[in-house]
Design an enzyme around this catalytic site. Structure first.
Site, PDB file in Angstrom:
ATOM      1  CE1 TYR A  63      52.294  38.862  62.976  1.00 58.43           C
ATOM      2  CE2 TYR A  63      52.101  40.976  61.833  1.00 58.43           C
ATOM      3  CZ  TYR A  63      52.841  39.857  62.184  1.00 58.43           C
ATOM      4  OH  TYR A  63      54.126  39.732  61.741  1.00 58.43           O
ATOM      5  CG  LEU A  72      38.545  32.751  47.508  1.00 56.21           C
ATOM      6  CD1 LEU A  72      38.873  31.815  48.664  1.00 56.21           C
ATOM      7  CD2 LEU A  72      37.031  32.978  47.452  1.00 56.21           C
ATOM      8  CB  THR A  91      48.005  39.866  45.018  1.00 55.84           C
ATOM      9  OG1 THR A  91      47.923  41.280  45.094  1.00 55.84           O
ATOM     10  CG2 THR A  91      46.763  39.249  45.622  1.00 55.84           C
ATOM     11  N   GLY A 101      52.021  31.969  56.733  1.00 53.07           N
ATOM     12  CA  GLY A 101      52.667  32.293  58.017  1.00 53.07           C
ATOM     13  C   GLY A 101      51.630  32.388  59.124  1.00 53.07           C
ATOM     14  CE  LYS A 104      56.436  28.306  61.007  1.00 50.69           C
ATOM     15  NZ  LYS A 104      57.627  28.996  60.503  1.00 50.69           N
ATOM     16  CE1 TYR A 144      44.441  34.991  38.688  1.00 50.33           C
ATOM     17  CE2 TYR A 144      44.467  33.314  36.964  1.00 50.33           C
ATOM     18  CZ  TYR A 144      43.880  33.854  38.096  1.00 50.33           C
ATOM     19  OH  TYR A 144      42.768  33.271  38.647  1.00 50.33           O
ATOM     20  CE  LYS A 148      45.223  32.904  41.777  1.00 50.24           C
ATOM     21  NZ  LYS A 148      44.455  32.882  43.028  1.00 50.24           N
TER      22      LYS A 148
HETATM   23  P1  NAD Z   1      37.337  38.804  41.984  1.00 48.88           P
HETATM   24  O1  NAD Z   1      38.278  39.695  41.250  1.00 48.88           O
HETATM   25  O2  NAD Z   1      35.882  39.087  41.917  1.00 48.88           O
HETATM   26  O3  NAD Z   1      37.723  38.728  43.534  1.00 48.88           O
HETATM   27  C1  NAD Z   1      39.019  38.870  44.008  1.00 48.88           C
HETATM   28  C2  NAD Z   1      38.966  39.636  45.315  1.00 48.88           C
HETATM   29  O4  NAD Z   1      40.305  39.756  45.844  1.00 48.88           O
HETATM   30  C3  NAD Z   1      38.444  41.069  45.148  1.00 48.88           C
HETATM   31  O5  NAD Z   1      37.499  41.348  46.146  1.00 48.88           O
HETATM   32  C4  NAD Z   1      39.687  41.925  45.279  1.00 48.88           C
HETATM   33  O6  NAD Z   1      39.421  43.234  45.712  1.00 48.88           O
HETATM   34  C5  NAD Z   1      40.498  41.111  46.266  1.00 48.88           C
HETATM   35  N1  NAD Z   1      41.935  41.383  46.219  1.00 48.88           N
HETATM   36  C6  NAD Z   1      42.738  41.463  45.130  1.00 48.88           C
HETATM   37  N2  NAD Z   1      44.001  41.734  45.493  1.00 48.88           N
HETATM   38  C7  NAD Z   1      43.994  41.821  46.857  1.00 48.88           C
HETATM   39  C8  NAD Z   1      44.999  42.084  47.822  1.00 48.88           C
HETATM   40  N3  NAD Z   1      46.287  42.317  47.462  1.00 48.88           N
HETATM   41  N4  NAD Z   1      44.643  42.122  49.130  1.00 48.88           N
HETATM   42  C9  NAD Z   1      43.367  41.911  49.506  1.00 48.88           C
HETATM   43  N5  NAD Z   1      42.372  41.649  48.633  1.00 48.88           N
HETATM   44  C10 NAD Z   1      42.687  41.603  47.325  1.00 48.88           C
HETATM   45  O7  NAD Z   1      37.647  37.325  41.477  1.00 48.88           O
HETATM   46  P2  NAD Z   1      36.914  35.942  41.803  1.00 48.88           P
HETATM   47  O8  NAD Z   1      36.385  35.406  40.545  1.00 48.88           O
HETATM   48  O9  NAD Z   1      36.003  36.090  42.956  1.00 48.88           O
HETATM   49  O10 NAD Z   1      38.152  35.041  42.212  1.00 48.88           O
HETATM   50  C11 NAD Z   1      38.455  34.751  43.564  1.00 48.88           C
HETATM   51  C12 NAD Z   1      39.661  33.831  43.621  1.00 48.88           C
HETATM   52  O11 NAD Z   1      39.400  32.616  42.919  1.00 48.88           O
HETATM   53  C13 NAD Z   1      40.916  34.437  43.000  1.00 48.88           C
HETATM   54  O12 NAD Z   1      42.039  34.077  43.770  1.00 48.88           O
HETATM   55  C14 NAD Z   1      40.977  33.776  41.640  1.00 48.88           C
HETATM   56  O13 NAD Z   1      42.305  33.689  41.160  1.00 48.88           O
HETATM   57  C15 NAD Z   1      40.393  32.399  41.945  1.00 48.88           C
HETATM   58  N6  NAD Z   1      39.804  31.805  40.743  1.00 48.88           N
HETATM   59  C16 NAD Z   1      38.618  32.261  40.247  1.00 48.88           C
HETATM   60  C17 NAD Z   1      38.108  31.688  39.081  1.00 48.88           C
HETATM   61  C18 NAD Z   1      36.791  32.122  38.498  1.00 48.88           C
HETATM   62  O14 NAD Z   1      36.437  31.655  37.415  1.00 48.88           O
HETATM   63  N7  NAD Z   1      36.010  32.975  39.140  1.00 48.88           N
HETATM   64  C19 NAD Z   1      38.818  30.669  38.431  1.00 48.88           C
HETATM   65  C20 NAD Z   1      40.034  30.265  38.965  1.00 48.88           C
HETATM   66  C21 NAD Z   1      40.510  30.818  40.134  1.00 48.88           C
END
Ligand code: NAD
Ligand code: UDP
Length: 312
Positions: A63, A72, A91, A101, A104, A144, A148
């Site tokens: 909130y 992300l 997650t 939510g 919204k 994953y 997604k």
């Molecule tokens: P990363 O693992 O460095 O960053 C993910 C972040 O999310 C981390 O800081 C982690 O602590 C945080 N996190 C994870 N679970 C969480 C939760 N339950 N609550 C709060 N925070 C949480 O990865 P990234 O490469 O920075 O990716 C960021 C986003 O982009 C992700 O959603 C990933 O799926 C998406 N993505 C990244 C790539 C890539 O190549 N880097 C490609 C496709 C999608």
């Protein structure tokens, strides 16, 4: 001043996004549970008057009052997202429900960091947004991929049912400074191994392909997508269409790092996609977005950053 929520803001992409938002004069509320995120990534922002950090797991409701949301939060490296697959899917799915939510209730736009993994091991090449994918629903990557995919479904259902303004961004492999040395993804693995003179671990024959986008290009695309007209919901592919095999990547990294590392072949992980390359024509046409940084230049920047980080 606008207040922007960035979940996963201390991660690799999230921390670059926080930097870019602050540089453009936005306030940033960074929410992270530090599952894979690093304090080091955001420590230069901690004293910034427009930056706020909140430790929170997006699996639980949040909130806060903000003007827009970038979602992300989610580990992105196969090693990390497979460590606790139930938490990974929570997650993606519960995180999406909680943040949608929030969007919204506040009537604000929300961007989802989706992924090329929604295409699975694709039978169509290159992958365009109209392709529905080929995903194993019960394999080690499914927490994953399916998490997604379900998040994308939720985004479109909240959009149709509750008129939430959504932006669904399908991100292809992105690399750059601030990946952690033990992240497990291929670019960071190869660079760390090359700099330490350790064997370069090639999974399978190394003939599988990926297309690598430099982080600055990706973040530019993310910001322009968020600023685009409400009607542009996506999904939109973002990535660099330059495709290369893991063998080619290894040879390039070894050469650019001036390393003597040898290649070492390891078993290919289950369900590892054989090829991946984005069709970015929607991003080009609708947003005028194209990646600018070549793999050669991006790798040079990333190698220089890791050299400093590892002190080698
Ligand atoms: P990363 O693992 O460095 O960053 C993910 C972040 O999310 C981390 O800081 C982690 O602590 C945080 N996190 C994870 N679970 C969480 C939760 N339950 N609550 C709060 N925070 C949480 O990865 P990234 O490469 O920075 O990716 C960021 C986003 O982009 C992700 O959603 C990933 O799926 C998406 N993505 C990244 C790539 C890539 O190549 N880097 C490609 C496709 C999608
Ligand atoms: N890979 C590899 N050696 C490594 C790490 C990864 O050969 O040390 C391969 C992996 O099998 C995959 C590709 O590199 O084919 C990209 O892997 P990554 O985990 O970076 O991303 P994803 O598979 O999610 O695209």
């Amino acid at each position: 001043m606008s207040e922007t929520l960035v979940t996963g803001g201390s991660g690799f992409l999230g921390s670059h996004l926080c930097d870019a938002l602050l540089a453009r004069g936005h306030g940033v509320l960074c929410v992270d549970n530090f599952y894979t995120g690093q304090r080091d990534n955001i420590k230069h922002l901690l004293g910034h008057v427009d930056f706020e950090l909140m430790r929170h797991d997006v699996v639980f409701p949040l909130y806060v009052e903000v003007d827009r949301v970038f979602n992300l939060a989610c580990p992105a490296s196969p090693i990390h997202y497979q460590l606790d697959p139930v938490q990974t899917i929570k997650t993606s799915v519960l995180g999406a429900i909680n943040l949608l939510g929030l969007a919204k209730r506040l009537g604000v736009p929300i961007l989802q960091a989706s992924t090329s993994e929604v295409y699975g091991d694709p039978e169509v090449h290159p992958q365009s947004e109209t392709y529905w994918g080929s995903v194993n629903p019960i394999g080690p990557r499914s927490c994953y991929d399916e998490g997604k995919r379900c998040a994308e479904t939720l985004f479109f259902d909240y959009h149709r049912q509750n008129k939430v303004a959504i932006k669904v961004m399908r991100i292809f492999n992105t690399y750059g400074p601030r990946m952690t040395p033990d992240d497990g993804r291929v670019v960071s693995n190869f660079i760390v191994q090359a700099l330490r003179g350790e064997p370069i671990t090639i999974y399978g024959t190394g003939s599988q392909t990926r297309s690598f986008c430099y982080v600055d290009d990706l973040i530019g695309g993310m910001l322009s997508f968020m600023d685009s007209p409400r009607e542009l919901t996506g999904p939109v592919n973002f990535g660099n269409p330059f495709e290369c095999s893991m063998l080619e990547l290894a040879e390039r990294v070894v050469r650019l790092a001036g390393s003597k590392s040898q290649l070492e072949f390891r078993p290919l992980p289950q369900d590892d996609p054989m090829q991946r390359c984005p069709d970015i024509s929607v991003a080009e046409t609708e947003l005028g977005w194209q990646p600018k940084v070549t793999l050669e230049d991006g790798l040079k920047e990333t190698i220089a950053w890791f050299r400093h980080r590892l002190d080698v």
